[in-house]
Design a protein around this motif. Structure first.
Motif, PDB file in Angstrom:
ATOM      1  N   LEU A 284      -7.070  95.209  67.126  1.00 44.64           N
ATOM      2  CA  LEU A 284      -5.667  95.607  67.097  1.00 44.64           C
ATOM      3  C   LEU A 284      -5.523  97.088  66.758  1.00 44.64           C
ATOM      4  N   SER A 285      -6.329  97.575  65.824  1.00 43.60           N
ATOM      5  CA  SER A 285      -6.255  98.997  65.469  1.00 43.60           C
ATOM      6  C   SER A 285      -6.723  99.866  66.633  1.00 43.60           C
ATOM      7  N   ALA A 286      -7.752  99.412  67.353  1.00 43.68           N
ATOM      8  CA  ALA A 286      -8.215 100.160  68.523  1.00 43.68           C
ATOM      9  C   ALA A 286      -7.118 100.228  69.579  1.00 43.68           C
ATOM     10  N   GLY A 287      -6.481  99.090  69.849  1.00 37.09           N
ATOM     11  CA  GLY A 287      -5.455  99.050  70.891  1.00 37.09           C
ATOM     12  C   GLY A 287      -4.211  99.832  70.537  1.00 37.09           C
ATOM     13  N   LEU A 288      -3.715  99.658  69.315  1.00 36.67           N
ATOM     14  CA  LEU A 288      -2.494 100.367  68.921  1.00 36.67           C
ATOM     15  C   LEU A 288      -2.727 101.868  68.803  1.00 36.67           C
ATOM     16  N   LYS A 289      -3.887 102.252  68.267  1.00 35.79           N
ATOM     17  CA  LYS A 289      -4.178 103.684  68.167  1.00 35.79           C
ATOM     18  C   LYS A 289      -4.180 104.300  69.561  1.00 35.79           C
ATOM     19  N   ALA A 290      -4.832 103.652  70.515  1.00 33.14           N
ATOM     20  CA  ALA A 290      -4.911 104.187  71.872  1.00 33.14           C
ATOM     21  C   ALA A 290      -3.537 104.218  72.534  1.00 33.14           C
ATOM     22  N   TYR A 291      -2.800 103.129  72.423  1.00 31.94           N
ATOM     23  CA  TYR A 291      -1.523 103.019  73.138  1.00 31.94           C
ATOM     24  C   TYR A 291      -0.473 103.952  72.549  1.00 31.94           C
ATOM     25  N   VAL A 292      -0.330 103.945  71.238  1.00 30.51           N
ATOM     26  CA  VAL A 292       0.720 104.738  70.594  1.00 30.51           C
ATOM     27  C   VAL A 292       0.453 106.227  70.735  1.00 30.51           C
TER      28      VAL A 292
ATOM     29  N   GLY B  74     -16.906  98.639  61.156  1.00 31.42           N
ATOM     30  CA  GLY B  74     -15.775  97.796  60.790  1.00 31.42           C
ATOM     31  C   GLY B  74     -15.097  98.248  59.517  1.00 31.42           C
ATOM     32  N   GLU B  75     -15.864  98.873  58.614  1.00 30.26           N
ATOM     33  CA  GLU B  75     -15.297  99.375  57.363  1.00 30.26           C
ATOM     34  C   GLU B  75     -14.586 100.711  57.533  1.00 30.26           C
ATOM     35  N   LEU B  76     -14.680 101.282  58.732  1.00 26.00           N
ATOM     36  CA  LEU B  76     -14.108 102.611  58.947  1.00 26.00           C
ATOM     37  C   LEU B  76     -12.886 102.581  59.852  1.00 26.00           C
ATOM     38  N   VAL B  77     -12.316 101.386  60.085  1.00 22.62           N
ATOM     39  CA  VAL B  77     -11.168 101.289  60.989  1.00 22.62           C
ATOM     40  C   VAL B  77      -9.903 101.876  60.368  1.00 22.62           C
ATOM     41  N   GLY B  78      -9.926 102.163  59.072  1.00 18.54           N
ATOM     42  CA  GLY B  78      -8.742 102.724  58.418  1.00 18.54           C
ATOM     43  C   GLY B  78      -8.268 104.005  59.083  1.00 18.54           C
ATOM     44  N   GLY B  79      -9.207 104.797  59.621  1.00 20.99           N
ATOM     45  CA  GLY B  79      -8.820 106.027  60.307  1.00 20.99           C
ATOM     46  C   GLY B  79      -7.959 105.747  61.523  1.00 20.99           C
ATOM     47  N   ARG B  80      -8.303 104.700  62.267  1.00 19.88           N
ATOM     48  CA  ARG B  80      -7.508 104.340  63.449  1.00 19.88           C
ATOM     49  C   ARG B  80      -6.141 103.808  63.042  1.00 19.88           C
ATOM     50  N   VAL B  81      -6.129 103.023  61.983  1.00 21.75           N
ATOM     51  CA  VAL B  81      -4.853 102.502  61.484  1.00 21.75           C
ATOM     52  C   VAL B  81      -3.931 103.672  61.120  1.00 21.75           C
ATOM     53  N   GLY B  82      -4.483 104.632  60.402  1.00 17.43           N
ATOM     54  CA  GLY B  82      -3.693 105.787  59.979  1.00 17.43           C
ATOM     55  C   GLY B  82      -3.203 106.629  61.140  1.00 17.43           C
ATOM     56  N   LEU B  83      -4.031 106.793  62.177  1.00 16.74           N
ATOM     57  CA  LEU B  83      -3.623 107.596  63.322  1.00 16.74           C
ATOM     58  C   LEU B  83      -2.493 106.936  64.102  1.00 16.74           C
ATOM     59  N   ALA B  84      -2.578 105.622  64.284  1.00 18.50           N
ATOM     60  CA  ALA B  84      -1.503 104.906  64.985  1.00 18.50           C
ATOM     61  C   ALA B  84      -0.192 105.056  64.222  1.00 18.50           C
TER      62      ALA B  84
END
Length: 701
Positions: free
Chosen positions: A434-442, A341-351
């Protein structure tokens, strides 16, 4: 004689027209007025002439757009720091990545670029990881626009290696490492993925065994499958690695050890003075890749590498001098969840960064389609290829999606920043899904769009100098790292099912899923036979209709997949039932994410302070919504949510909106405010007159 025959034929048609019922004629007239850029059917000189359609398309009423005002809205509050990045690289042309460069040269250039950015330009991304994550992501987008390899290398250094120290460590780690990570003295890696395990992090096999005699952890790679693989910064520049391994404690039980689950450890891999590989560490180069060759990915094997006990990143679990384990979280699964949970920043950045790539690609493709002329009416000038309906069908919905993703990922960044500030548990779960979904979709959408943009530019899109090849190759891995997209969409589906269950048990829902609680009964009710036939433009462009349509589809998918899972689990068990319904679950997750994206776009339109920009955004938002509805029209037709006449009206309006967006396409891409030296493709220059001269010069003509 031919003209006379045509005239007589037209006269005959007019004389025969009364056989058509008056109500039908009125309906045709009304639909034509609303849905055609040419006005009523009766006013057309030749309704069947495609050339006339193309010529008249550019004459449709054009929205007045102030490009500077729209740009101010799009670049947002961090425009200054992004401009600082651009200005630095413009002032240092020797640091700009050439078209042709070898792997080794590209790696060294990326290192010099990052060091220069930090030490010369004094842009310090690491402090913003802590103080203002939204500013960090704005810097990452700008840096990635200059060179995607540089953007990823910066992410490895500050978001992954540095972020693991900040987010999984405690004060002693911050005090020791922060400044040296910040100034690039302590370059590092993020060693999670293994040769045999990527997405299934709990299954990794590297072990860290505590030795109470020496007060050390011993890091071991037990087999080839446990070799750390694809580790950025490892092959050349990294001096440390955050190594994820199973923490093993000596015990007196039958097994002889106790597995406390996956933890992260700081492991030095190279000598700080000589840069030689340290004893027990084996480093190999992963070699030339499809893209991102400016990033030095390597493989790491550990043979009884000893590190001090204090090198355990101990925020969620610690080991005392006498070998006792303590944690505020009672189970391995909770500790593992908190760690990831503390490492979701990578997904946020990729999206966020993926949409930055999409901005570049759409800018190049649209500017070229405005420049390039091909064919036209007999004995008349050629027309721009953007005036062809097929070209608009390719690019205008893509441009609308780029704007939609911009506001959705910006919203995600803001939620992430709020989560880091408040540590609210509900917000943590919400951001994770939300970060998982947006990273995957975008990232999936951008990957497909890059190929479409290349094709839209014909042969010139195939020239390396026009960048589509490098953009496509560099971006492609975005679909895989920081979580494979298929796996991430399943995480979204799991969360939706959890929320669905809680709804019927009276539990509270996270903010993102509120519509499931507030309106589930409405969405699952039988479609209204009256509204299913409404086809007026005002209705179809009503954001309430659009959002209701998106949410209705998601709610139907959620209800049906829940029933299917329950049915199949009786015979197949939980895993078998999930696999049987997997495609359904992925569609559900994508549908939900599309609903979230549209909701954020509608909010952005409402809150836009400038009238001209607001009108432009409303037009683009309508195209995004109706294009998505039309693309899945079969679903809506199957449940009678949309009647046949309404489906046709949606399609016609989508075509009409594409015509309208085409008329302001230049202003829309200009509002991204990307300098020519960042775009770099000669066919994508702001000044069309220079495009061909720059193009020929760059290829040495």
């Amino acid at each position: 004689m031919a003209k006379r025959a045509d005239h007589d034929h037209g006269k005959q048609q007019e004389e025969e027209s009364p056989i058509i019922p008056a109500t039908t004629l009125r309906r045709i007239e009304r639909l034509s007025f609303h849905l055609s850029p040419l006005g009523p059917v009766s006013n057309r000189a030749d309704p069947g002439s495609e050339i006339q359609l193309l010529n008249c398309a550019g004459k449709a009423k054009k929205i007045a757009v102030n490009k500077d005002e729209l740009s101010r809205i799009m670049r947002g509050r961090h425009r200054d720091v992004q401009q600082k990045v651009f200005d630095y690289f413009k002032s240092r042309p020797e640091l700009q990545t050439p078209i042709e460069i070898s792997k080794d040269e590209h790696r060294e250039l990326c290192y010099r670029q990052l060091v220069g950015l930090v030490r010369e330009a004094n842009i310090r991304p690491f402090k913003y990881v802590v103080e203002d994550p939204s500013k960090y992501f704005a810097i990452a987008e700008a840096v990635g626009s200059v060179d995607m390899s540089l953007g990823i290398k910066m992410g490895v250094q500050y978001s992954l290696w540095g972020g693991s120290v900040l987010n999984l460590g405690t004060k002693k780690h911050w005090d020791k490492y922060f400044d040296r990570i910040d100034n690039m003295e302590y370059t590092g890696c993020f060693a999670m993925t293994e040769l045999h395990h990527g997405s299934n992090v709990q299954g990794i096999q590297t072990v860290a065994t505590f030795d109470p005699v020496t007060d050390e952890f011993v890091i071991d790679t037990p087999n080839d499958g446990a070799i750390k693989w694809w580790i950025g910064n490892a092959a050349v520049h990294g001096k440390f690695a955050s190594v994820f391994a199973k923490l093993m404690l000596p015990t007196h039980d039958a097994k002889g050890v106790s597995d406390m689950g996956v933890h992260a450890f700081i492991v030095p891999i190279r000598d700080l003075m000589t840069h030689e590989t340290l004893p027990g560490v084996e480093i190999n180069d992963c070699g030339h890749k499809v893209g991102l060759n400016g990033v030095d990915n390597g493989a790491l094997r550990f043979r009884s590498v000893r590190i001090p006990r204090e090198n355990l990143l101990n925020r969620f679990g610690d080991v005392s001098r006498d070998g006792k384990y303590t944690s505020s979280l009672p189970t391995i699964s909770k500790r593992f969840g908190a760690t990831l949970g503390e490492l979701v920043g990578g997904r946020v950045g990729l999206a966020y960064s993926s949409n930055g790539v999409l901005k570049i690609a759409t800018t190049i493709a649209i500017r070229y389609s405005l420049l390039r002329q091909q064919f036209g009416p007999p004995k008349q000038p050629e027309i721009s290829i953007i005036d062809y309906q097929s070209h608009q069908h390719k690019l205008m919905p893509m441009l609308a999606s780029t704007y939609a993703f911009h506001f959705a990922t910006l919203h995600l960044v803001d939620k992430y920043a709020e989560m880091k500030k408040t540590h609210d548990e509900d917000l943590v779960g919400d951001v994770h899904a939300l970060s998982a979904g947006l990273k995957a979709y975008v990232t999936s959408y951008t990957a497909k769009s890059l190929s479409i943009c290349r094709e839209s530019c014909g042969g010139h899109g195939y020239a390396a100098v026009n960048r589509f090849g490098s953009l496509r190759n560099d971006h492609d891995i975005f679909q895989t790292f920081e979580g494979d997209n298929t796996v991430l969409l399943q995480q979204v589906a799991i969360d939706l099912l959890k929320q669905y269950k809680e709804k019927f048990q009276g539990g509270s829902l996270a903010v993102t899923w509120n519509y499931l609680k507030e309106s589930m009964n409405t969405y699952l009710a039988q479609p209204n036979p009256v509204t299913s036939r409404w086809e007026g433009e005002d209705h179809l462009r009503d954001p309430n209709f659009q959002l209701d349509a998106f949410r209705y589809r998601t709610s139907r998918l959620l209800q049906s997949v829940a029933a299917r899972l329950q049915k199949h689990s009786k015979n197949l068990g939980g895993f078998g039932a999930w696999n049987r319904c997997l495609n359904h679950l992925l569609t559900l997750a994508e549908s939900h994410i599309e609903s979230v994206i549209l909701e954020r776009f509608i909010e952005a339109v409402k809150s836009c302070p400038d009238e001209g920009s607001r009108n432009a955004l409303k037009l683009v938002c309508d195209l995004y919504a109706l294009d998505r509805i039309w693309n899945d029209i079969g679903t809506y037709r199957n449940v009678d949510y949309v009647a046949p006449n309404k489906a046709k009206a949606i399609h016609k309006l989508t075509v009409y909106l594409s015509f309208q967006v085409r008329n302001i396409a230049k202003e829309l891409v200009d509002a991204f405010d990307l300098p020519d030296f960042v775009i770099r493709a000669p066919i994508g220059l702001q000044t069309a007159d220079e495009a061909y001269s720059q193009y020929t010069q760059l290829v040495g003509f």
